[in-house]
Motif scaffolding. Structure first.
Motif, PDB file in Angstrom:
ATOM      1  N   PHE A   7     -73.141  43.188 -19.188  1.00 34.29           N
ATOM      2  CA  PHE A   7     -73.421  41.986 -18.405  1.00 34.29           C
ATOM      3  C   PHE A   7     -73.097  40.686 -19.124  1.00 34.29           C
ATOM      4  O   PHE A   7     -72.961  39.643 -18.478  1.00 34.29           O
ATOM      5  N   ASN A   8     -72.970  40.694 -20.423  1.00 31.80           N
ATOM      6  CA  ASN A   8     -72.621  39.480 -21.150  1.00 31.80           C
ATOM      7  C   ASN A   8     -71.199  39.068 -20.784  1.00 31.80           C
ATOM      8  O   ASN A   8     -70.253  39.818 -21.004  1.00 31.80           O
ATOM      9  N   GLY A   9     -71.046  37.879 -20.214  1.00 31.13           N
ATOM     10  CA  GLY A   9     -69.743  37.399 -19.776  1.00 31.13           C
ATOM     11  C   GLY A   9     -69.397  37.772 -18.359  1.00 31.13           C
ATOM     12  O   GLY A   9     -68.305  37.425 -17.871  1.00 31.13           O
ATOM     13  N   LEU A  10     -70.312  38.439 -17.664  1.00 30.69           N
ATOM     14  CA  LEU A  10     -70.040  38.865 -16.288  1.00 30.69           C
ATOM     15  C   LEU A  10     -70.052  37.682 -15.333  1.00 30.69           C
ATOM     16  O   LEU A  10     -70.947  36.838 -15.370  1.00 30.69           O
ATOM     17  N   GLU A  11     -69.066  37.635 -14.459  1.00 30.66           N
ATOM     18  CA  GLU A  11     -69.005  36.607 -13.423  1.00 30.66           C
ATOM     19  C   GLU A  11     -69.630  37.139 -12.137  1.00 30.66           C
ATOM     20  O   GLU A  11     -69.333  38.249 -11.695  1.00 30.66           O
ATOM     21  N   LEU A  12     -70.502  36.326 -11.548  1.00 31.76           N
ATOM     22  CA  LEU A  12     -71.212  36.700 -10.327  1.00 31.76           C
ATOM     23  C   LEU A  12     -71.179  35.536  -9.328  1.00 31.76           C
ATOM     24  O   LEU A  12     -70.980  34.379  -9.722  1.00 31.76           O
ATOM     25  N   PRO A  13     -71.399  35.828  -8.044  1.00 32.39           N
ATOM     26  CA  PRO A  13     -71.621  34.722  -7.107  1.00 32.39           C
ATOM     27  C   PRO A  13     -72.902  33.978  -7.486  1.00 32.39           C
ATOM     28  O   PRO A  13     -73.822  34.567  -8.064  1.00 32.39           O
ATOM     29  N   ALA A  14     -72.960  32.709  -7.163  1.00 31.37           N
ATOM     30  CA  ALA A  14     -74.191  31.954  -7.408  1.00 31.37           C
ATOM     31  C   ALA A  14     -75.355  32.639  -6.699  1.00 31.37           C
ATOM     32  O   ALA A  14     -75.202  33.199  -5.607  1.00 31.37           O
ATOM     33  N   SER A  15     -76.518  32.604  -7.315  1.00 35.20           N
ATOM     34  CA  SER A  15     -77.700  33.245  -6.749  1.00 35.20           C
ATOM     35  C   SER A  15     -78.265  32.419  -5.596  1.00 35.20           C
ATOM     36  O   SER A  15     -77.996  31.227  -5.457  1.00 35.20           O
ATOM     37  N   GLU A 321     -69.444  30.899  -2.399  1.00 33.27           N
ATOM     38  CA  GLU A 321     -68.110  30.856  -2.982  1.00 33.27           C
ATOM     39  C   GLU A 321     -68.147  30.329  -4.410  1.00 33.27           C
ATOM     40  O   GLU A 321     -67.149  30.398  -5.127  1.00 33.27           O
ATOM     41  N   SER A 322     -69.293  29.809  -4.832  1.00 32.81           N
ATOM     42  CA  SER A 322     -69.447  29.341  -6.209  1.00 32.81           C
ATOM     43  C   SER A 322     -69.678  30.525  -7.131  1.00 32.81           C
ATOM     44  O   SER A 322     -70.169  31.580  -6.711  1.00 32.81           O
ATOM     45  N   ARG A 323     -69.342  30.351  -8.410  1.00 35.58           N
ATOM     46  CA  ARG A 323     -69.455  31.449  -9.360  1.00 35.58           C
ATOM     47  C   ARG A 323     -70.208  30.995 -10.614  1.00 35.58           C
ATOM     48  O   ARG A 323     -70.089  29.855 -11.071  1.00 35.58           O
ATOM     49  N   ILE A 324     -71.000  31.941 -11.139  1.00 37.86           N
ATOM     50  CA  ILE A 324     -71.704  31.728 -12.400  1.00 37.86           C
ATOM     51  C   ILE A 324     -71.296  32.827 -13.374  1.00 37.86           C
ATOM     52  O   ILE A 324     -70.816  33.885 -12.972  1.00 37.86           O
ATOM     53  N   VAL A 325     -71.492  32.570 -14.661  1.00 38.85           N
ATOM     54  CA  VAL A 325     -71.198  33.557 -15.698  1.00 38.85           C
ATOM     55  C   VAL A 325     -72.459  33.772 -16.523  1.00 38.85           C
ATOM     56  O   VAL A 325     -73.102  32.810 -16.961  1.00 38.85           O
TER      57      VAL A 325
END
Length: 361
Positions: A7-15, A321-325
Motif C-alpha cells: 500500500f505504500n505509494g498506492l494511488e486511490l480515488p479520493a475518499s 475523479e481526484s486521486r490520492i497517494v
C-alpha cells in the motif's frame, strides 16, 4: 509482500466520508480545512447545530458557509428530524438538492435534545422520503434508562430499524456508526436499501480505551474486542452495504477534559477528520499485524470500496475523479489543531501516534 509494501505509494480515488460534524463559527473555520488533509473530497454533513437545521433554507445557508471556507469539497447536506419536518418540507428539501434527514433519539448524544421521542409520528415523513428517494440516517441508540445503558443502547434500537424498514422497504436507510456484531448482522439481514457506516475510531477502540481516555469517548461508545473484530471483518468484506462514515466530532479540548464550567463532564465525540483515510488504512494494517484479519482479506478493492466507492454508489453520487497517494513514512498525528486566533484547541484521535500519510495528485 507485507501490507506496507503493497500500500505504500498506492494511488486511490479520493475518499468520501458519509458522516461528519463540522460545527459552526470558529470551530467550523478550524476543522473544515482539515477535510482534504484526510484524503477526502466528499462529505455528508450532520445537521445538529444549535439550533438544528430543520429547513432547506437553513441547510443551504450552512452549505454556503462551508463552501466559503473550502469550495474544493463536495458537501452533501441533511436536515434534522424534528416535529417541524413535514412531507411538504421533504419535497422542498429534495428540490433544493438536500440529500437526507438525520434522526437522533432525544438526548442520546451531543446536540440531540430536540431529537425523536416516537418514530410513529414521522411515518408520513418517511413515506414522502421514500417517494422522493431521500436517505434516512439513524443514530441507532435507545436513550439510557431502566435497563438500557451505553453498552446495550445500540442493540436495543435494532428492532426499531427493522420496523421502519418493514414499513418502508424502498426507503434508503443508514444505520450510522455501527459498533456491535449485532448491528452489522441486522444491517446484512435487511434488504438492499439498508446500509451501515463504520467509523475509523471504532476500528481501533474497545470499552477499555474510552474508559481511561476522554478523547476516545463518543456515542455510541466502543464495545467489546469481539465487536471490534466484527467491524474490521465487515469493513474488509467489501459489501455494498458497508462503508466509511467517520462521525468525526470536534469539541474544544477543554470540553473533552471535563469542561471549563467546573462540572467535570466529558462531551461525546472523537475528532478524526484530518486523518480519515490514514486511520482506516492504519486500522487494516494493525488488524493484520494482530491476526484479526488475514493479509489476503485486505485487498486494494476492499480499501477502495470501504473508503468511498460503496458509499458513493449507495448515495447515488459520482465516483471521484481526484486521486490520492498513500505513504508510510515518519508522520505522526499532531497533538492539537488550533483556531487562527488561538482561542480554540481541538485534539485529534491517536494524538502523537505514527500514522500513514496522504498526498494529493
Amino acid at each position: 509482500m507485507s501490507f506496507q509494501e503493497r500500500f505504500n505509494g498506492l494511488e486511490l480515488p479520493a475518499s468520501a466520508d458519509f458522516h461528519v460534524h463540522l460545527r459552526d463559527g470558529t470551530m467550523m473555520e478550524t476543522v473544515t480545512p482539515t477535510i482534504r488533509k484526510g484524503g477526502v473530497d466528499t462529505v455528508y454533513v450532520m445537521p445538529n447545530l444549535v439550533p438544528p437545521l430543520t429547513t432547506p433554507a437553513q441547510s443551504l445557508s450552512y452549505k454556503s458557509r462551508l463552501e466559503a471556507i473550502d469550495p474544493s469539497v463536495t458537501y452533501l447536506m441533511s436536515l434534522y428530524l424534528h416535529p417541524s419536518i413535514t412531507p411538504e418540507i421533504i419535497r422542498e428539501a429534495k428540490a433544493a438538492g438536500i440529500t437526507g434527514v438525520k434522526s437522533y433519539p432525544a438526548g442520546v448524544t451531543t446536540n440531540s435534545a430536540a431529537g425523536v421521542v416516537s418514530y410513529e409520528a414521522f411515518y408520513p415523513v418517511f413515506e414522502e422520503m421514500e417517494r422522493q428517494n431521500m436517505i434516512l440516517n439513524l443514530h441507532g441508540e435507545k436513550p439510557s434508562g431502566e435497563d438500557i445503558t451505553v453498552l446495550n443502547a445500540e442493540e436495543r434500537f435494532l428492532p426499531t430499524l427493522k420496523e421502519i424498514h418493514k414499513r418502508f422497504p424502498k426507503l434508503r436507510i443508514i444505520l450510522e456508526h455501527c459498533t456491535t456484531a449485532a448491528a452489522l448482522k441486522t444491517v446484512m439481514e435487511c434488504g438492499p436499501t439498508v446500509a451501515g457506516t463504520i467509523t475509523a475510531h471504532h476500528l481501533f477502540l474497545t470499552v477499555d480505551d474510552w474508559a481511561s481516555d476522554p478523547f476516545c469517548f463518543c456515542k455510541p461508545v466502543a464495545k467489546l474486542p469481539s465487536d471490534r473484530e466484527a467491524l474490521l471483518k465487515a469493513a474488509a468484506a467489501n459489501s455494498p452495504k458497508i462503508f466509511l462514515g467517520t462521525d468525526s466530532a470536534p469539541h474544544p479540548a477543554t470540553a473533552k477534559r471535563g469542561g471549563a464550567d467546573g462540572k467535570g463532564k466529558t462531551v461525546a465525540g472523537v475528532f478524526t477528520q484530518p486523518y480519515a483515510t490514514q486511520l482506516a488504512v492504519g486500522a487494516f494494517e494493525k488488524a493484520i499485524e494482530k491476526g484479526w484479519l488475514k493479509d489476503n482479506e485486505v485487498t486494494v478493492d476492499v480499501v477502495r470500496g470501504f473508503l468511498g466507492e460503496n458509499g458513493r454508489k449507495f448515495y447515488g453520487v459520482p465516483q471521484s475523479e481526484s486521486r490520492i497517494v498513500l505513504r508510510k513514512g515518519e508522520e505522526k498525528v499532531v497533538e492539537a489543531f488550533a483556531s487562527k486566533g488561538g482561542e480554540l484547541e481541538v485534539v485529534p484521535f491517536r494524538r502523537g501516534e505514527p500514522t500513514w500519510s496522504v498526498e494529493w495528485k
